[in-house]
Design an enzyme around this catalytic site. Structure first.
Site, PDB file in Angstrom:
ATOM      1  N   HIS A  44       6.924  -0.331  15.028  1.00  0.00           N
ATOM      2  CA  HIS A  44       6.365  -1.494  14.328  1.00  0.00           C
ATOM      3  C   HIS A  44       7.538  -2.431  14.081  1.00  0.00           C
ATOM      4  CE1 HIS A  44       4.216  -4.160  11.770  1.00  0.00           C
ATOM      5  NE2 HIS A  44       3.164  -3.371  11.628  1.00  0.00           N
ATOM      6  N   GLU A  95      -1.464  -2.003  17.094  1.00  0.00           N
ATOM      7  CA  GLU A  95      -2.127  -1.785  15.797  1.00  0.00           C
ATOM      8  C   GLU A  95      -2.137  -3.073  14.977  1.00  0.00           C
ATOM      9  OE1 GLU A  95       0.443   1.141  14.093  1.00  0.00           O
ATOM     10  OE2 GLU A  95      -0.064   2.669  15.559  1.00  0.00           O
ATOM     11  N   LYS A 122      -5.883  -0.722   6.943  1.00  0.00           N
ATOM     12  CA  LYS A 122      -5.268  -0.984   5.636  1.00  0.00           C
ATOM     13  C   LYS A 122      -5.205  -2.469   5.306  1.00  0.00           C
ATOM     14  CE  LYS A 122      -1.399   0.941   7.217  1.00  0.00           C
ATOM     15  NZ  LYS A 122      -1.444   0.935   8.692  1.00  0.00           N
TER      16      LYS A 122
HETATM   17  C1  LIG Z   1       1.701   1.831  10.985  1.00  0.00           C
HETATM   18  C2  LIG Z   1       1.228   0.442  10.842  1.00  0.00           C
HETATM   19  N1  LIG Z   1       0.571  -0.122  11.870  1.00  0.00           N
HETATM   20  C3  LIG Z   1       0.088  -1.376  11.802  1.00  0.00           C
HETATM   21  C4  LIG Z   1       0.221  -2.131  10.653  1.00  0.00           C
HETATM   22  C5  LIG Z   1      -0.350  -3.510  10.637  1.00  0.00           C
HETATM   23  O1  LIG Z   1       0.646  -4.442  10.673  1.00  0.00           O
HETATM   24  P1  LIG Z   1       0.341  -5.990  10.823  1.00  0.00           P
HETATM   25  O2  LIG Z   1      -0.614  -6.357   9.769  1.00  0.00           O
HETATM   26  O3  LIG Z   1       1.660  -6.635  10.681  1.00  0.00           O
HETATM   27  O4  LIG Z   1      -0.222  -6.211  12.187  1.00  0.00           O
HETATM   28  C6  LIG Z   1       0.939  -1.596   9.562  1.00  0.00           C
HETATM   29  C7  LIG Z   1       1.136  -2.379   8.352  1.00  0.00           C
HETATM   30  O5  LIG Z   1       1.576  -1.919   7.323  1.00  0.00           O
HETATM   31  C8  LIG Z   1       1.439  -0.278   9.660  1.00  0.00           C
HETATM   32  O6  LIG Z   1       2.097   0.298   8.646  1.00  0.00           O
END
Ligand SMILES: Cc1ncc(COP(=O)(O)O)c(C=O)c1O
Length: 420
Positions: free
Chosen positions: A161, A243, A32
């Site tokens: 998270h 993640e 995403k």
């Molecule tokens: C479930 C989940 N994992 C990982 C991420 C990625 O987070 P980051 O960009 O802070 O590493 C997000 C971000 O919205 C998320 O919702």
């Protein structure tokens, strides 16, 4: 007319740094954050897994040949069509944080490998998630595990998270400790959980020497893992994944926008209109608490400007290209005088930027020209990058087994060349 310069090598360096600093943790890139196909391809070729939130994201990485086992469907409240797609494509690892989701998954996908997402907030993180997702590890997790047991569902692990752009080194160890307690609660119910998912939250900017400074957080995570999830005497250990999104995507992209109109205001200030805005990559100002650092790039063939030391600076407001008044990037900031045809350069602009853009007003800011560069330097000078690309250097790099056209310059070179 907006253009992105994507330093593809950063994916390799960031991945190397991540796995060197945290050898027990396999990263699953959060698609995403920036679903750029070349970034995804490079990360896939280098063995990274993927965190997907939807059928579209799963399809994208599966189409690249990524195995279903290398995907975690990390959306705790899934849309029916996304769940259906996961079932069809055998993506079985998926998160949940409430009874309703548990019942939904039990009914549709009884063979799911469920991951219980717990709440573990870093209050200093830039973007918070705890008000939306994550079961309280003390009050809700035991109840959810009991409900899962009753439904005969397989709960294989715990995720969390801490919040995106985490600022504290305590957040992960505290979350790992909370996860340990949930593992123990699960063991009391007869579950033998094997997966710990550290989520995202990691910062990802290169320092002056080109290294990703991960030291403090990685040391904190490693010692928490050793303490709460030690490798047992028979060598058996819990699988640990994370993640990261921002960590991989932020520093790889520099964005360029052209000044299309200059307005002198009666109060002596100035307004500028540029080719990207809040409906484009600057949606991060609204959704990601983004901040903007801009550098002025003068168009060649234009009259010389005042030397930096003596230049006039006027309070300047910069607007995006749509007709909407909210399409404002910054207001009344002292800036050197820009001309129509100058460019603004925005570094570290790859995370939660283009991913959230749309084509409002029929202006395709969601589809900028992208120049992919595989240079040695952390930032890669513009001239060097253009020259490298012209020569087609590094096209044979095995990490970059992307389709040929992805490695070519797909921007309108004429526009971008005028930057140097
Ligand atoms: C479930 C989940 N994992 C990982 C991420 C990625 O987070 P980051 O960009 O802070 O590493 C997000 C971000 O919205 C998320 O919702």
């Amino acid at each position: 007319m907006a253009a992105n310069y994507l330093w593809v090598r950063s994916a390799l360096l960031s991945l190397q740094a991540f796995t060197e600093k945290m050898p027990r943790v396999r990263p699953f890139y959060a698609v995403k954050c920036n679903p750029d196909p070349v970034m995804l391809r490079v990360l896939a070729n280098l063995g990274c897994g993927f965190d997907c939130a939807s059928a579209k994201e799963m399809a994208t990485v599966l189409d690249m040949g990524v195995e279903a086992e290398s995907i975690v469907f990390a959306h705790p409240c899934k849309r029916p069509l996304d769940l259906e797609f996961a079932i069809e494509t055998n993506v079985t690892r998926m998160t949940f944080d409430c009874v309703d989701e548990l019942e939904k998954v039990a009914a549709e996908c009884p063979h799911a490998e469920l991951v219980l997402r717990i709440r573990a907030d870093d209050p200093s993180a830039v973007v918070q998630f705890g008000h939306k997702y994550g079961a309280d590890p003390q009050t809700e997790a035991p109840m959810l595990l009991a409900a899962a047991k009753q439904l005969e569902m397989n709960v294989v692990g715990v995720s969390f998270h801490v919040g995106s752009g985490s600022q504290s080194c305590d957040a992960y160890p505290l979350a790992v400790e909370a996860a340990r307690r949930v593992f123990d609660q699960a063991a009391d119910l007869g579950y033998e959980m094997q997966l710990l998912d550290l989520g995202g939250g990691f910062w990802g900017r290169f320092d002056a020497t080109g290294h990703v400074p991960l030291e403090d957080v990685s040391e904190a995570i490693n010692s928490a893992l050793d303490r709460f999830f030690p490798v047992n005497s028979s060598g058996r250990k819990v699988e640990v994944i994370a993640e990261p999104g921002r960590y991989f995507a932020e520093a790889c992209t520099t964005m360029y926008a052209l000044v299309t109109t200059v307005k002198d205001r009666p109060d002596g200030s100035r307004s500028y209109y540029i080719t990207d805005g809040v409906y484009g990559s600057f949606n991060n100002l609204v959704y990601d608490h983004g901040s903007v650092t801009a550098k002025v790039l003068r168009g060649p063939g234009m009259p010389p400007v005042q030397p930096v030391e003596t230049e006039t600076r006027l309070p300047s407001t910069v607007f995006g290209p749509t007709c909407d008044g909210v399409d404002l990037i910054f207001k009344d900031v002292p800036m050197p005088l820009l001309r129509r045809g100058d460019w603004l350069q925005f570094p570290n602009f790859g995370a939660y930027t283009i991913a959230g853009a749309c084509a409002f007003n029929g202006i395709p800011v969601d589809n900028p020209d992208i120049m992919y560069v595989w240079s040695e330097e952390p930032t890669g000078s513009w001239e060097h990058s253009v020259a490298m690309l012209r020569k087609g250097a590094d096209k044979d790099n095995p990490a970059l087994q992307a389709p040929e056209h992805h490695l070519c310059f797909v921007a309108d070179l004429h526009d971008l060349e005028s930057i140097c």
